[in-house]
Enzyme design. Structure first.
Site: not given
Ligand SMILES: NC(=O)c1ccc[n+]([C@@H]2O[C@H](COP(=O)([O-])OP(=O)(O)OC[C@H]3O[C@@H](n4cnc5c(N)ncnc54)[C@H](OP(=O)(O)O)[C@@H]3O)[C@@H](O)[C@H]2O)c1
Length: 269
Positions: A21, A109
């Site tokens: 992205i 972050y």
């Molecule tokens: N999990 C939580 O508790 C939480 C809480 C509040 C908000 N959020 C938000 O929810 C959203 C999803 O988070 P999540 O917890 O589901 O995280 P996640 O499981 O780590 O998913 C994020 C994904 O983004 C990918 N990514 C990172 N950099 C990228 C790039 N340059 N191009 C394409 N893909 C990329 C990662 O790939 P890699 O694994 O290869 O790096 C990973 O697959 C985020 O916006 C986060 O801020 C999450």
């Protein structure tokens, strides 16, 4: 992807291997190829502590890359649903954060995620920014990042002495319930910023006790505090989000934490 399919929407999921992205040209190419009505961005740089020494990498993925998507959506007329976070707040409140509360991040972050929100609002009218917190779901069983439930269960299985902070409050959010409400937003809600958290307030220590209670596991667990357990990045101490706006838009309230934990653990059997 599962929720979209269940509701009869045609969806294409692109992981990091298919689309970086941070590459504006590739984002544009993917938009031209798939011509989506809705673009859902769940990708993020989310290594909260590492971001303190890599603030530019965080800003690139969570800020500038979101700008690429917002510009493409503006140019194609697509609606963007973008995930944001409780980390855009300082956590100094003691009542649930509403969409009207003023963001004040306390980490690199948090700043990078707020930048993403600002880019969405700068370029688009047709958007949903969904702020969530403490997400756990089935994918955590297989991804590197895991989730808090898996971490607790693993430490207990290894017979480790577990210490969990009791001075930080979360509203753990079950991913399938979050996904259902996000698709609900896309289908029927006015555009804008929405909070979708777990709907309850528990300290991380209480949360761990709940996990062990629901799993029927005896674990050696003691409460600790920020003082004893410092981390490179500051985190909001109180991360509870008010779901009132989401509910007023006609979406179902989030299910109780105990129920979602039971569902999660049952699926794990
Ligand atoms: N999990 C939580 O508790 C939480 C809480 C509040 C908000 N959020 C938000 O929810 C959203 C999803 O988070 P999540 O917890 O589901 O995280 P996640 O499981 O780590 O998913 C994020 C994904 O983004 C990918 N990514 C990172 N950099 C990228 C790039 N340059 N191009 C394409 N893909 C990329 C990662 O790939 P890699 O694994 O290869 O790096 C990973 O697959 C985020 O916006 C986060 O801020 C999450």
């Amino acid at each position: 992807m599962r929720e979209l399919a269940a509701r009869g929407h045609q969806a294409v999921g692109l992981g990091r291997e298919e689309l970086d992205i941070t590459r504006a040209d590739l984002v544009e190419q993917a938009m031209r190829l798939h011509r989506p009505d809705w673009l859902i961005n769940a990708a993020a740089y989310n290594q909260v502590d590492v971001a303190e020494r890599e603030p530019l990498a965080a800003l690139e993925a969570n800020g500038v890359a979101v700008r690429h998507m917002a510009v493409c959506c503006r140019d194609t007329g697509a609606t963007l649903l973008h995930f944001s976070t409780d980390h855009i707040f300082d956590g100094k409140k003691s009542t649930p954060y509403t969409e009207e509360d003023v963001p004040q991040p306390v980490s690199a972050y948090g700043v990078s995620k707020l930048a993403g929100e600002l880019y969405v609002r700068a370029y688009l009218d047709k958007y949903y920014i969904v702020r969530t917190a403490g997400v756990f779901g089935p994918a955590g069983r297989t991804t590197n990042r895991g989730n808090f439930v898996e971490l607790m269960l693993r430490l207990a299985a290894e017979g480790r002495a577990i210490r969990v902070v009791e001075d930080f409050y979360a509203s753990p959010t079950y991913a399938p319930a979050l996904a259902a409400r996000c698709v609900g937003l896309l289908e029927q809600a006015p555009f804008g910023t929405y909070h979708i958290g777990g709907g309850c307030a528990v300290s991380w220590y209480q949360y761990a006790l709940l996990i062990f209670g629901e799993a029927g596991i005896r674990a050696e667990i003691t409460p600790t505090s920020e003082k004893e357990y410092p981390t490179p990045a500051r985190r909001p101490k109180y991360s509870v989000l008010s779901n009132a706006k989401m509910e007023a838009a006609g979406l179902d309230p989030m299910p109780p934490l105990e129920q979602t934990l039971r569902e999660y653990l049952k699926a794990r059997e």
